[in-house]
Design a protein around this motif. Sequence first.
Motif, PDB file in Angstrom:
ATOM      1  N   ILE A 114       0.837  -1.192   0.000  1.00  0.00           N
ATOM      2  CA  ILE A 114       0.000   0.000   0.000  1.00  0.00           C
ATOM      3  C   ILE A 114       0.875   1.247   0.000  1.00  0.00           C
ATOM      4  CG2 ILE A 114      -0.159   0.030   2.527  1.00  0.00           C
ATOM      5  CD1 ILE A 114      -3.022   1.083   2.234  1.00  0.00           C
ATOM      6  N   SER A 115       0.397   2.275  -0.667  1.00  0.00           N
ATOM      7  CA  SER A 115       1.063   3.581  -0.649  1.00  0.00           C
ATOM      8  C   SER A 115      -0.012   4.660  -0.662  1.00  0.00           C
ATOM      9  CB  SER A 115       1.992   3.752  -1.859  1.00  0.00           C
ATOM     10  OG  SER A 115       1.237   3.880  -3.054  1.00  0.00           O
ATOM     11  N   THR A 116       0.376   5.871  -0.324  1.00  0.00           N
ATOM     12  CA  THR A 116      -0.589   6.965  -0.257  1.00  0.00           C
ATOM     13  C   THR A 116      -0.065   8.188  -0.986  1.00  0.00           C
ATOM     14  OG1 THR A 116      -1.917   8.343   1.245  1.00  0.00           O
ATOM     15  CG2 THR A 116       0.339   7.878   1.895  1.00  0.00           C
ATOM     16  N   ILE A 117      -0.997   9.014  -1.456  1.00  0.00           N
ATOM     17  CA  ILE A 117      -0.664  10.300  -2.067  1.00  0.00           C
ATOM     18  C   ILE A 117      -1.226  11.390  -1.161  1.00  0.00           C
ATOM     19  CG2 ILE A 117      -1.036  11.808  -4.044  1.00  0.00           C
ATOM     20  CD1 ILE A 117      -1.249   9.328  -5.788  1.00  0.00           C
ATOM     21  N   LEU A 118      -0.368  12.278  -0.733  1.00  0.00           N
ATOM     22  CA  LEU A 118      -0.735  13.312   0.233  1.00  0.00           C
ATOM     23  C   LEU A 118      -0.489  14.693  -0.361  1.00  0.00           C
ATOM     24  CD1 LEU A 118      -1.535  14.076   3.193  1.00  0.00           C
ATOM     25  CD2 LEU A 118       0.915  14.030   3.706  1.00  0.00           C
ATOM     26  N   VAL A 119      -1.468  15.581  -0.178  1.00  0.00           N
ATOM     27  CA  VAL A 119      -1.330  16.981  -0.572  1.00  0.00           C
ATOM     28  C   VAL A 119      -1.411  17.812   0.706  1.00  0.00           C
ATOM     29  CG1 VAL A 119      -2.201  18.867  -1.998  1.00  0.00           C
ATOM     30  CG2 VAL A 119      -2.447  16.502  -2.780  1.00  0.00           C
ATOM     31  N   TRP A 120      -0.380  18.581   0.993  1.00  0.00           N
ATOM     32  CA  TRP A 120      -0.298  19.319   2.255  1.00  0.00           C
ATOM     33  C   TRP A 120       0.349  20.682   2.047  1.00  0.00           C
ATOM     34  CZ3 TRP A 120       4.620  20.655   3.992  1.00  0.00           C
ATOM     35  CH2 TRP A 120       5.680  20.007   3.334  1.00  0.00           C
ATOM     36  N   ARG A 121       0.203  21.522   3.069  1.00  0.00           N
ATOM     37  CA  ARG A 121       0.856  22.831   3.045  1.00  0.00           C
ATOM     38  C   ARG A 121       1.019  23.326   4.485  1.00  0.00           C
ATOM     39  NH1 ARG A 121      -4.026  26.630   0.609  1.00  0.00           N
ATOM     40  NH2 ARG A 121      -5.472  26.387   2.371  1.00  0.00           N
ATOM     41  N   VAL A 122       1.960  24.225   4.675  1.00  0.00           N
ATOM     42  CA  VAL A 122       2.226  24.800   5.989  1.00  0.00           C
ATOM     43  C   VAL A 122       1.266  25.954   6.240  1.00  0.00           C
ATOM     44  CG1 VAL A 122       3.929  26.014   7.394  1.00  0.00           C
ATOM     45  CG2 VAL A 122       4.644  24.135   5.915  1.00  0.00           C
ATOM     46  N   THR A 123       0.632  25.952   7.398  1.00  0.00           N
ATOM     47  CA  THR A 123      -0.261  27.050   7.778  1.00  0.00           C
ATOM     48  C   THR A 123       0.258  27.814   8.989  1.00  0.00           C
ATOM     49  OG1 THR A 123      -1.584  25.512   9.119  1.00  0.00           O
ATOM     50  CG2 THR A 123      -2.320  25.916   6.857  1.00  0.00           C
ATOM     51  N   ASN A 124       1.063  27.170   9.822  1.00  0.00           N
ATOM     52  CA  ASN A 124       1.632  27.824  11.002  1.00  0.00           C
ATOM     53  C   ASN A 124       3.156  27.717  10.905  1.00  0.00           C
ATOM     54  OD1 ASN A 124       2.628  28.389  13.701  1.00  0.00           O
ATOM     55  ND2 ASN A 124       0.521  28.150  14.411  1.00  0.00           N
ATOM     56  N   THR A 125       3.792  28.806  10.521  1.00  0.00           N
ATOM     57  CA  THR A 125       5.235  28.773  10.294  1.00  0.00           C
ATOM     58  C   THR A 125       6.025  28.608  11.590  1.00  0.00           C
ATOM     59  OG1 THR A 125       5.285  31.200  10.372  1.00  0.00           O
ATOM     60  CG2 THR A 125       5.051  30.163   8.202  1.00  0.00           C
ATOM     61  N   TYR A 126       5.492  29.083  12.701  1.00  0.00           N
ATOM     62  CA  TYR A 126       6.211  28.932  13.972  1.00  0.00           C
ATOM     63  C   TYR A 126       6.331  27.453  14.342  1.00  0.00           C
ATOM     64  CZ  TYR A 126       7.417  29.328  18.901  1.00  0.00           C
ATOM     65  OH  TYR A 126       8.049  29.188  20.116  1.00  0.00           O
ATOM     66  N   LYS A 127       5.223  26.710  14.261  1.00  0.00           N
ATOM     67  CA  LYS A 127       5.258  25.287  14.583  1.00  0.00           C
ATOM     68  C   LYS A 127       6.141  24.520  13.612  1.00  0.00           C
ATOM     69  CE  LYS A 127       0.735  24.937  16.830  1.00  0.00           C
ATOM     70  NZ  LYS A 127      -0.593  24.257  16.800  1.00  0.00           N
ATOM     71  N   ALA A 128       6.041  24.867  12.320  1.00  0.00           N
ATOM     72  CA  ALA A 128       6.842  24.161  11.322  1.00  0.00           C
ATOM     73  C   ALA A 128       8.338  24.400  11.523  1.00  0.00           C
ATOM     74  CB  ALA A 128       6.431  24.598   9.917  1.00  0.00           C
ATOM     75  N   ALA A 129       8.699  25.596  11.984  1.00  0.00           N
ATOM     76  CA  ALA A 129      10.112  25.936  12.124  1.00  0.00           C
ATOM     77  C   ALA A 129      10.705  25.482  13.450  1.00  0.00           C
ATOM     78  CB  ALA A 129      10.296  27.444  11.963  1.00  0.00           C
ATOM     79  N   PHE A 130       9.901  25.479  14.525  1.00  0.00           N
ATOM     80  CA  PHE A 130      10.484  25.287  15.854  1.00  0.00           C
ATOM     81  C   PHE A 130       9.909  24.116  16.650  1.00  0.00           C
ATOM     82  CE2 PHE A 130      10.491  29.944  14.989  1.00  0.00           C
ATOM     83  CZ  PHE A 130      11.852  30.065  14.732  1.00  0.00           C
ATOM     84  N   ASP A 131       8.726  23.618  16.303  1.00  0.00           N
ATOM     85  CA  ASP A 131       8.143  22.522  17.085  1.00  0.00           C
ATOM     86  C   ASP A 131       8.595  21.152  16.614  1.00  0.00           C
ATOM     87  OD1 ASP A 131       6.907  24.337  18.635  1.00  0.00           O
ATOM     88  OD2 ASP A 131       4.850  23.906  18.000  1.00  0.00           O
ATOM     89  N   VAL A 132       9.121  21.065  15.401  1.00  0.00           N
ATOM     90  CA  VAL A 132       9.664  19.803  14.885  1.00  0.00           C
ATOM     91  C   VAL A 132      11.036  20.084  14.288  1.00  0.00           C
ATOM     92  CG1 VAL A 132       7.416  18.729  14.442  1.00  0.00           C
ATOM     93  CG2 VAL A 132       8.485  20.115  12.661  1.00  0.00           C
ATOM     94  N   ASP A 133      11.849  19.037  14.209  1.00  0.00           N
ATOM     95  CA  ASP A 133      13.221  19.210  13.735  1.00  0.00           C
ATOM     96  C   ASP A 133      13.268  19.536  12.249  1.00  0.00           C
ATOM     97  OD1 ASP A 133      16.014  19.193  13.825  1.00  0.00           O
ATOM     98  OD2 ASP A 133      16.075  17.120  13.158  1.00  0.00           O
ATOM     99  N   ASN A 134      12.582  18.735  11.450  1.00  0.00           N
ATOM    100  CA  ASN A 134      12.529  18.930   9.997  1.00  0.00           C
ATOM    101  C   ASN A 134      11.108  18.594   9.560  1.00  0.00           C
ATOM    102  OD1 ASN A 134      12.609  18.548   7.156  1.00  0.00           O
ATOM    103  ND2 ASN A 134      14.808  18.160   7.244  1.00  0.00           N
ATOM    104  N   PHE A 135      10.319  19.616   9.256  1.00  0.00           N
ATOM    105  CA  PHE A 135       8.896  19.374   9.027  1.00  0.00           C
ATOM    106  C   PHE A 135       8.636  18.548   7.767  1.00  0.00           C
ATOM    107  CE2 PHE A 135       9.643  23.402   6.823  1.00  0.00           C
ATOM    108  CZ  PHE A 135       8.914  23.274   5.657  1.00  0.00           C
ATOM    109  N   GLU A 136       9.495  18.628   6.757  1.00  0.00           N
ATOM    110  CA  GLU A 136       9.285  17.827   5.554  1.00  0.00           C
ATOM    111  C   GLU A 136       9.530  16.342   5.842  1.00  0.00           C
ATOM    112  OE1 GLU A 136      11.777  19.488   2.584  1.00  0.00           O
ATOM    113  OE2 GLU A 136      10.412  21.148   2.135  1.00  0.00           O
ATOM    114  N   ASN A 137      10.582  16.039   6.587  1.00  0.00           N
ATOM    115  CA  ASN A 137      10.835  14.652   6.985  1.00  0.00           C
ATOM    116  C   ASN A 137       9.750  14.168   7.946  1.00  0.00           C
ATOM    117  OD1 ASN A 137      12.679  12.240   7.152  1.00  0.00           O
ATOM    118  ND2 ASN A 137      12.685  12.844   9.287  1.00  0.00           N
ATOM    119  N   PHE A 138       9.263  15.073   8.785  1.00  0.00           N
ATOM    120  CA  PHE A 138       8.185  14.746   9.716  1.00  0.00           C
ATOM    121  C   PHE A 138       6.929  14.317   8.952  1.00  0.00           C
ATOM    122  CE2 PHE A 138       4.650  15.895  12.537  1.00  0.00           C
ATOM    123  CZ  PHE A 138       5.049  15.287  13.714  1.00  0.00           C
ATOM    124  N   VAL A 139       6.633  15.000   7.854  1.00  0.00           N
ATOM    125  CA  VAL A 139       5.474  14.637   7.030  1.00  0.00           C
ATOM    126  C   VAL A 139       5.626  13.226   6.480  1.00  0.00           C
ATOM    127  CG1 VAL A 139       4.273  15.152   4.872  1.00  0.00           C
ATOM    128  CG2 VAL A 139       4.884  17.001   6.422  1.00  0.00           C
TER     129      VAL A 139
END
Length: 286
Positions: A114-139
């Motif tokens: 099984i595999s999935t196709i995901l469409v996403w975007r950043v809405t909160n830049t503070y969380k994306a920059a500081f709450d996780v180490d690497n938000f793209e790898n986190f996705v």
Amino acid sequence: MDSEKIIKPANGYLMVAITIALFILGIVMCISEENGFYLLSSIVGFFGFFGFILVNPNTSKVVLLFGKYVGTIKQNGLYWANPLFRKKAISLRASNFDSERLKVNDKLGNPIMISTILVWRVTNTYKAAFDVDNFENFVRVQTDAAVRKLASMYPYDNFADEGHEEDITLRSSVNEVSEALEKEIEERLSIAGIEVLEARIGYLAYAQEIANAMLKRQQATAIVAARHKIVEGAVSMVEMALEELSKKQIVNLDEDRKAAMVSNLMVILCGDKEASPVLNTGTLNH
């Protein structure tokens, strides 16, 4: 500071004129007056060039001052701010992610790919920059984890012979499964300030070691279902034939003859091949 702060620095176009003017004016005055003090103006203008911030459409710049979060610039344009600010670019565009094909077990324990196709975007830049180490790898990691969990919640397909009457399956319930997958991924990615626009299964199949066996099983199930419909239709046609013969009094049949007629009609209607007729040239009784 634990939330996003939108800021709008000074107009960059005005500061372009000011910094150029300071830089050139300092050099001109230094030469004309033969006084090195005017070089301070050129130095200020030179360092002023490091304060320009260019924000393209659907992008943002997270601004830091010595490790402290100052704010986020989301409106596109040319701006000027403190040259000591450190700027980190974060895209606000929608991004596609096609996960790798994972080998997992469905609810019935069958190994599937099984595999999935995901469409996403950043809405909160503070969380994306500081709450996780690497938000793209986190996705990527959290999407794989959500797909594994989803696959274990539903069977690949229903099999009536085992008594599994699940309403939702991975193969047939596309909308329901996509909604469940989207909800699961969105809950996982909310910590990174990421919005899930769409999530759906991109690839689904049995694992190679059981693919042939499951294909035969599906074919057998389809054959049984088709035979059931054929027998159901044949019984209706035989019943109709007997009723019409009796109603119109074309011929009187006793129970033995009815049984023989029913047997012959069922063989003809349910057989895989065309029946070869045998003509009776004698009487009805011989």
